[in-house]
Design a protein around this motif. Structure first.
Motif, PDB file in Angstrom:
ATOM      1  N   VAL A 166     -55.908 -12.981  23.298  1.00  0.00           N
ATOM      2  CA  VAL A 166     -55.941 -14.361  22.811  1.00  0.00           C
ATOM      3  C   VAL A 166     -54.525 -14.860  22.544  1.00  0.00           C
ATOM      4  N   ALA A 167     -54.185 -16.033  23.103  1.00  0.00           N
ATOM      5  CA  ALA A 167     -52.917 -16.687  22.788  1.00  0.00           C
ATOM      6  C   ALA A 167     -53.208 -17.747  21.726  1.00  0.00           C
ATOM      7  N   TRP A 168     -52.618 -17.589  20.561  1.00  0.00           N
ATOM      8  CA  TRP A 168     -52.873 -18.478  19.432  1.00  0.00           C
ATOM      9  C   TRP A 168     -51.618 -19.302  19.160  1.00  0.00           C
ATOM     10  N   GLU A 169     -51.697 -20.597  19.452  1.00  0.00           N
ATOM     11  CA  GLU A 169     -50.578 -21.493  19.185  1.00  0.00           C
ATOM     12  C   GLU A 169     -50.584 -21.796  17.684  1.00  0.00           C
ATOM     13  N   LEU A 170     -49.853 -20.990  16.946  1.00  0.00           N
ATOM     14  CA  LEU A 170     -49.908 -20.994  15.487  1.00  0.00           C
ATOM     15  C   LEU A 170     -49.439 -22.319  14.881  1.00  0.00           C
ATOM     16  N   THR A 171     -48.468 -22.940  15.514  1.00  0.00           N
ATOM     17  CA  THR A 171     -47.949 -24.219  15.059  1.00  0.00           C
ATOM     18  C   THR A 171     -47.270 -24.929  16.215  1.00  0.00           C
ATOM     19  N   LEU A 172     -47.198 -26.250  16.131  1.00  0.00           N
ATOM     20  CA  LEU A 172     -46.463 -27.000  17.137  1.00  0.00           C
ATOM     21  C   LEU A 172     -45.031 -27.258  16.667  1.00  0.00           C
ATOM     22  N   SER A 173     -44.739 -26.880  15.430  1.00  0.00           N
ATOM     23  CA  SER A 173     -43.389 -27.026  14.892  1.00  0.00           C
ATOM     24  C   SER A 173     -42.420 -26.149  15.667  1.00  0.00           C
ATOM     25  N   CYS A 174     -41.256 -26.714  15.995  1.00  0.00           N
ATOM     26  CA  CYS A 174     -40.270 -25.932  16.746  1.00  0.00           C
ATOM     27  C   CYS A 174     -38.858 -26.385  16.414  1.00  0.00           C
ATOM     28  N   ASN A 175     -37.929 -25.433  16.438  1.00  0.00           N
ATOM     29  CA  ASN A 175     -36.519 -25.720  16.167  1.00  0.00           C
ATOM     30  C   ASN A 175     -35.710 -25.861  17.446  1.00  0.00           C
ATOM     31  N   MET A 176     -36.389 -25.985  18.585  1.00  0.00           N
ATOM     32  CA  MET A 176     -35.753 -26.244  19.866  1.00  0.00           C
ATOM     33  C   MET A 176     -36.444 -27.406  20.559  1.00  0.00           C
ATOM     34  N   ARG A 177     -35.837 -27.882  21.637  1.00  0.00           N
ATOM     35  CA  ARG A 177     -36.432 -28.944  22.449  1.00  0.00           C
ATOM     36  C   ARG A 177     -36.309 -28.550  23.908  1.00  0.00           C
ATOM     37  N   CYS A 178     -36.994 -27.496  24.280  1.00  0.00           N
ATOM     38  CA  CYS A 178     -36.863 -26.930  25.623  1.00  0.00           C
ATOM     39  C   CYS A 178     -37.400 -27.887  26.691  1.00  0.00           C
ATOM     40  N   GLY A 214     -44.407 -26.856  27.774  1.00  0.00           N
ATOM     41  CA  GLY A 214     -45.679 -27.441  28.171  1.00  0.00           C
ATOM     42  C   GLY A 214     -46.418 -28.104  27.033  1.00  0.00           C
ATOM     43  N   SER A 215     -46.059 -27.748  25.792  1.00  0.00           N
ATOM     44  CA  SER A 215     -46.729 -28.322  24.628  1.00  0.00           C
ATOM     45  C   SER A 215     -45.954 -29.477  24.015  1.00  0.00           C
ATOM     46  N   SER A 216     -44.781 -29.791  24.570  1.00  0.00           N
ATOM     47  CA  SER A 216     -43.897 -30.815  23.991  1.00  0.00           C
ATOM     48  C   SER A 216     -43.705 -30.565  22.500  1.00  0.00           C
ATOM     49  N   ALA A 217     -43.448 -29.310  22.157  1.00  0.00           N
ATOM     50  CA  ALA A 217     -43.355 -28.904  20.758  1.00  0.00           C
ATOM     51  C   ALA A 217     -42.164 -29.533  20.053  1.00  0.00           C
ATOM     52  N   GLY A 218     -42.278 -29.617  18.749  1.00  0.00           N
ATOM     53  CA  GLY A 218     -41.213 -30.180  17.920  1.00  0.00           C
ATOM     54  C   GLY A 218     -41.687 -30.385  16.506  1.00  0.00           C
ATOM     55  N   ASP A 219     -42.604 -31.345  16.322  1.00  0.00           N
ATOM     56  CA  ASP A 219     -43.136 -31.643  14.995  1.00  0.00           C
ATOM     57  C   ASP A 219     -44.458 -30.920  14.757  1.00  0.00           C
ATOM     58  N   THR A 220     -44.714 -30.611  13.496  1.00  0.00           N
ATOM     59  CA  THR A 220     -45.967 -29.968  13.116  1.00  0.00           C
ATOM     60  C   THR A 220     -47.142 -30.908  13.370  1.00  0.00           C
ATOM     61  N   ARG A 221     -48.243 -30.355  13.859  1.00  0.00           N
ATOM     62  CA  ARG A 221     -49.454 -31.163  14.009  1.00  0.00           C
ATOM     63  C   ARG A 221     -49.950 -31.626  12.635  1.00  0.00           C
ATOM     64  N   VAL A 222     -50.610 -32.755  12.619  1.00  0.00           N
ATOM     65  CA  VAL A 222     -51.126 -33.298  11.356  1.00  0.00           C
ATOM     66  C   VAL A 222     -52.192 -32.393  10.760  1.00  0.00           C
ATOM     67  N   HIS A 223     -53.051 -31.828  11.604  1.00  0.00           N
ATOM     68  CA  HIS A 223     -54.180 -31.052  11.090  1.00  0.00           C
ATOM     69  C   HIS A 223     -54.107 -29.581  11.516  1.00  0.00           C
ATOM     70  N   ILE A 246     -53.849 -10.235  20.024  1.00  0.00           N
ATOM     71  CA  ILE A 246     -53.595 -11.596  19.589  1.00  0.00           C
ATOM     72  C   ILE A 246     -52.099 -11.875  19.710  1.00  0.00           C
ATOM     73  N   ASN A 247     -51.755 -12.880  20.521  1.00  0.00           N
ATOM     74  CA  ASN A 247     -50.357 -13.248  20.716  1.00  0.00           C
ATOM     75  C   ASN A 247     -50.074 -14.551  19.980  1.00  0.00           C
ATOM     76  N   LEU A 248     -49.213 -14.490  18.963  1.00  0.00           N
ATOM     77  CA  LEU A 248     -48.879 -15.665  18.178  1.00  0.00           C
ATOM     78  C   LEU A 248     -47.743 -16.428  18.841  1.00  0.00           C
ATOM     79  N   THR A 249     -48.014 -17.687  19.196  1.00  0.00           N
ATOM     80  CA  THR A 249     -47.032 -18.506  19.877  1.00  0.00           C
ATOM     81  C   THR A 249     -46.845 -19.824  19.122  1.00  0.00           C
ATOM     82  N   GLY A 250     -46.088 -20.744  19.724  1.00  0.00           N
ATOM     83  CA  GLY A 250     -45.884 -22.051  19.130  1.00  0.00           C
ATOM     84  C   GLY A 250     -45.682 -23.081  20.227  1.00  0.00           C
ATOM     85  N   GLY A 251     -44.871 -24.051  19.883  1.00  0.00           N
ATOM     86  CA  GLY A 251     -43.830 -24.148  18.894  1.00  0.00           C
ATOM     87  C   GLY A 251     -43.126 -22.810  18.669  1.00  0.00           C
TER      88      GLY A 251
END
Length: 222
Positions: free
Chosen positions: A10-22, A26-35, A57-62
């Motif tokens: 299982v790949a679990w996108e733990l948060t969309l928060s990110c300290n990069m702007r790669c 594919g997730s356009s990560a950056g800011d934390t999701r509201v919910h 379980i693979n913890l990813t992000g963000g």
């Protein structure tokens, strides 16, 4: 008779928060999701995954390590009898975080390296100095004998640097996952590999598999 499907990995996108702007995110990560799940909800999900007989379980992000409770979630996954791995961009791999990774007993920590030079990697990742921090993180993980894997996402902007990346990681890690950037999220379509370039990557992976034993450097294509 209906077949029973088990989510072995299982790949679990733990948060969309990110300290990069790669550029290839594919997730356009950056800011934390509201919910996003709170800690209690995340721990409950760990139990649900165990009930489904998930194993890895693979913890990813963000950037998963930006969550204040990533350690608690990782520990719960282990306590539920599953294996946990973490995918990180390597920017905040401090001594404390590495100590926590060791304490949890992760079966793998994957670090992204997308250039053989600071200029290329930092441009792709959008953070000056991230190349050196990534390499220092890999060295720190090796020093602590933690199972590190390097992940490289290939496109027109870094295709020619695969040999340079190889030279950097041999001796620093035991595994290298080479994956192709796809046109989703922030990734600009003009950087998509042509058929010929895609084939060149496949040939490179095949050559690396012949050149290095699995113990020296396990090379995987994705």
């Amino acid at each position: 008779m209906r077949r029973k499907h088990i989510p072995l990995s299982v790949a679990w996108e733990l948060t969309l928060s990110c300290n990069m702007r790669c550029m290839h995110c594919g997730s356009s990560a950056g800011d934390t999701r509201v919910h996003e799940l709170n800690t209690d909800e995340a721990l409950d999900l760990c139990m649900q995954l165990q009930e489904l007989h998930a194993k890895y379980i693979n913890l990813t992000g963000g950037e998963a390590l930006l969550r204040h409770d990533w350690y608690d979630i990782s520990k719960e996954i282990k306590d539920q009898g599953m294996e946990v791995s973490v995918l990180s961009n390597g920017l905040i791999l401090s001594e404390i975080i590495i100590s926590h990774l060791r304490s949890v007993g992760v079966y793998a920590i994957a670090v992204s390296l997308d250039g053989g030079t600071a200029q290329t990697h930092d441009a792709i990742r959008g953070v000056p100095g991230s190349f050196e921090k990534c390499l220092r993180g890999l060295d720190a993980l090796k020093k602590e004998d933690l199972p590190a894997t390097v992940i490289t996402t290939v496109h027109k902007g870094n295709l020619q640097e695969l040999p340079l990346i190889r030279d950097l990681i041999v001796g620093r890690t035991k595994a290298w996952q080479i994956q192709i950037a796809v046109p989703i999220g922030r990734f600009p379509k003009e950087y998509i590999l042509s058929k010929e370039e895609f084939y060149a990557v496949a040939l490179f992976i095949a050559a690396m598999k012949k050149r290095y034993s699995v113990k020296e450097l396990a090379v995987m294509g994705a």
